[in-house]
Design a protein around this motif. Structure first.
Motif, PDB file in Angstrom:
ATOM      1  N   THR A  13       0.793  -1.661   0.101  1.00  0.00           N
ATOM      2  CA  THR A  13       0.100   0.115   0.305  1.00  0.00           C
ATOM      3  C   THR A  13       0.909   1.252   0.386  1.00  0.00           C
ATOM      4  O   THR A  13       1.565   1.483   0.716  1.00  0.00           O
ATOM      5  CB  THR A  13      -1.277   0.084   1.121  1.00  0.00           C
TER       6      THR A  13
ATOM      7  N   ALA B 229       0.761   5.476   0.169  1.00  0.00           N
ATOM      8  CA  ALA B 229       0.016   6.675   0.641  1.00  0.00           C
ATOM      9  C   ALA B 229       0.983   7.592   0.867  1.00  0.00           C
ATOM     10  O   ALA B 229       1.730   7.892   0.340  1.00  0.00           O
ATOM     11  CB  ALA B 229       0.062   6.012   2.631  1.00  0.00           C
TER      12      ALA B 229
ATOM     13  N   ARG C 245     -10.984   6.719  -0.350  1.00  0.00           N
ATOM     14  CA  ARG C 245     -11.902   5.612  -0.703  1.00  0.00           C
ATOM     15  C   ARG C 245     -13.375   6.194  -0.716  1.00  0.00           C
ATOM     16  O   ARG C 245     -13.354   7.128  -0.872  1.00  0.00           O
ATOM     17  CB  ARG C 245     -12.291   4.876   1.016  1.00  0.00           C
TER      18      ARG C 245
ATOM     19  N   ASN D  79      -8.779  10.053   2.260  1.00  0.00           N
ATOM     20  CA  ASN D  79      -8.631   9.256   3.728  1.00  0.00           C
ATOM     21  C   ASN D  79      -6.667   8.916   4.045  1.00  0.00           C
ATOM     22  O   ASN D  79      -6.527   8.527   4.969  1.00  0.00           O
ATOM     23  CB  ASN D  79      -9.891   8.663   4.255  1.00  0.00           C
ATOM     24  N   ASP D  80      -6.465   8.682   2.531  1.00  0.00           N
ATOM     25  CA  ASP D  80      -4.753   8.546   2.961  1.00  0.00           C
ATOM     26  C   ASP D  80      -4.498   6.923   2.969  1.00  0.00           C
ATOM     27  O   ASP D  80      -4.014   6.323   4.021  1.00  0.00           O
ATOM     28  CB  ASP D  80      -4.174   9.297   4.407  1.00  0.00           C
ATOM     29  N   SER D  81      -5.982   6.145   3.139  1.00  0.00           N
ATOM     30  CA  SER D  81      -5.570   5.354   2.988  1.00  0.00           C
ATOM     31  C   SER D  81      -4.882   4.113   1.628  1.00  0.00           C
ATOM     32  O   SER D  81      -4.373   3.050   1.988  1.00  0.00           O
ATOM     33  CB  SER D  81      -7.101   4.646   2.689  1.00  0.00           C
TER      34      SER D  81
ATOM     35  N   GLN E 106     -15.888   1.447   1.519  1.00  0.00           N
ATOM     36  CA  GLN E 106     -15.145   2.698   2.207  1.00  0.00           C
ATOM     37  C   GLN E 106     -13.576   1.679   2.090  1.00  0.00           C
ATOM     38  O   GLN E 106     -12.970   2.283   2.819  1.00  0.00           O
ATOM     39  CB  GLN E 106     -15.526   2.922   3.370  1.00  0.00           C
ATOM     40  N   TYR E 107     -13.616   0.227   1.912  1.00  0.00           N
ATOM     41  CA  TYR E 107     -12.581  -0.219   1.986  1.00  0.00           C
ATOM     42  C   TYR E 107     -11.613  -1.005   1.114  1.00  0.00           C
ATOM     43  O   TYR E 107     -11.116  -1.393   1.282  1.00  0.00           O
ATOM     44  CB  TYR E 107     -13.686  -1.944   3.308  1.00  0.00           C
TER      45      TYR E 107
END
Length: 376
Positions: free
Chosen positions: A25, A27, A94, A113-115, A156-157
């Protein structure tokens, strides 16, 4: 090199065994503040196809030097992409519902949201030339991009943006982009790719830059560890949608005038039907992306539309994505241009798709693109 026609059967076996070596991931390197958002209005007919509509891009590169490799590029991407996302944090965000308990179906927003985005490192156990010259090339190119369907009940995931770096047996490598149409389209993505590749080149050119990136996978593997992950991406086998792109000066397109907009869409649809000899559906999915951040997804009904003929002479159509100019401009090594580039839209819904978006580098919106993509 062996004749590729003689090895198609063997090559197809290799294609089905793309090995995924790592999933990371990435970010933004700085926390996003303030957290702006983008509204996505799906309207009365949300449909699962809307969530999975996306586009893919593939850039393939030669091995620029003895030290160059996809592993090296991916290691630097972990850092350069994090820097680029600071300027475009929505890509790392997201999708979530709007309303009480986020359950107001049909109204969503993309929140930065910086996910993070997903970075996949993969290995293709065959030479690039054998791979790219296979029959139904577009179908096998789906192995070079990764996509995991957006979870409709828990949006959202789900990441909306993926990058896959694939290493070929011969030393060449590819960089594959997958992006939700809620987030970007091929034309709007070009400005980010240009900026990201510029950041990447500047970063590795710095005098104090290390020879090997921190996230260089060959150095991070445990001794004796062998790959056990295989591609489960649903991009591996897919139908190639016919697409036609129209360019139109803004003075001929008033998005606030529904009659004018509908007439334009109908004229473009008729042009597509004439070119491909196919009848499109009476109801189409219409994505409208203006210069603002909002995205409207509408249902366009063709019944009763009488397109005016004067606009036909103003339409300029193209059969491919060459006018994006990305093959020459997107370089993650300053001297190494892409030897192969492709772009396509996935439209898995039951409706044909029409996408209206501003042109590349045309922030004023003086010109628009109308992209018509047939359904699967």
């Amino acid at each position: 090199m062996a004749n590729c026609n003689e090895n198609i059967g063997v090559a197809q076996d290799f294609v089905s065994n793309l090995q995924i070596e790592a999933i990371q991931t990435v970010a933004p390197m700085k926390q996003t503040d303030p957290r702006i958002s983008r509204r996505v209005l799906i309207g009365e007919n949300p449909g699962s196809g809307n969530f999975q509509r996306r586009f893919h891009m593939v850039f393939c590169y030669n091995k620029a030097s003895e030290a160059d490799s996809g592993w090296m590029i991916a290691g630097w991407i972990k850092e350069s992409l994090g820097k680029a996302l600071v300027e475009k944090p929505l890509l790392a965000g997201r999708l979530r519902g709007i309303g009480e308990n986020n359950t107001n179906y049909g109204e969503f927003e993309i929140v930065p949201n910086d996910s993070g985005v997903r970075l996949i490192e993969a290995e293709m156990p065959m030479n690039f030339d054998d791979f790219i010259h296979l029959k139904e090339k577009k179908n096998v190119e789906g192995q070079l991009v990764f996509w995991d369907d957006i979870h409709e009940t828990n949006t959202q995931y789900s990441p909306l943006f993926y990058v896959q770096v694939t290493n070929f047996k011969c030393g060449r490598y590819s960089i594959g982009i997958s992006c939700s149409l809620f987030l970007e389209d091929p034309f709007s993505m070009t400005s980010f790719l240009n900026r990201w590749s510029q950041i990447h080149v500047n970063m590795i050119s710095e005098a104090n830059a290390p020879k090997i990136p921190t996230f260089f996978l060959p150095n991070l593997r445990k001794k004796g560890c062998s790959p056990t992950l295989y591609s489960s991406s649903n991009t591996s086998y897919y139908h190639v949608n016919d697409t036609l792109i129209f360019k139109l000066p803004l003075k001929f397109l008033n998005l606030n005038d529904d009659i004018h907009k509908n007439n334009l869409v109908e004229k473009c649809v008729e042009e597509v039907e004439n070119k491909f000899g196919k009848n499109l559906s009476t109801k189409l999915c219409l994505f409208v992306r203006e210069t603002s951040e909002d995205v409207n997804v509408e249902t366009f009904t063709r019944e009763g539309i009488n397109p005016f003929g004067s606009i036909k002479n103003e339409l300029i159509s193209a059969n491919c994505w060459d006018d994006l100019g990305l093959a020459d401009n997107i370089r993650f090594n300053e001297e190494n241009r892409a030897v192969h580039f492709s772009c396509w839209i996935i439209n898995p819904g039951n409706e044909d798709l029409v996408l209206i978006t501003p042109s590349l580098g045309d922030e004023s919106g003086s010109e628009n693109n109308v992209i018509v993509t047939m359904r699967d």
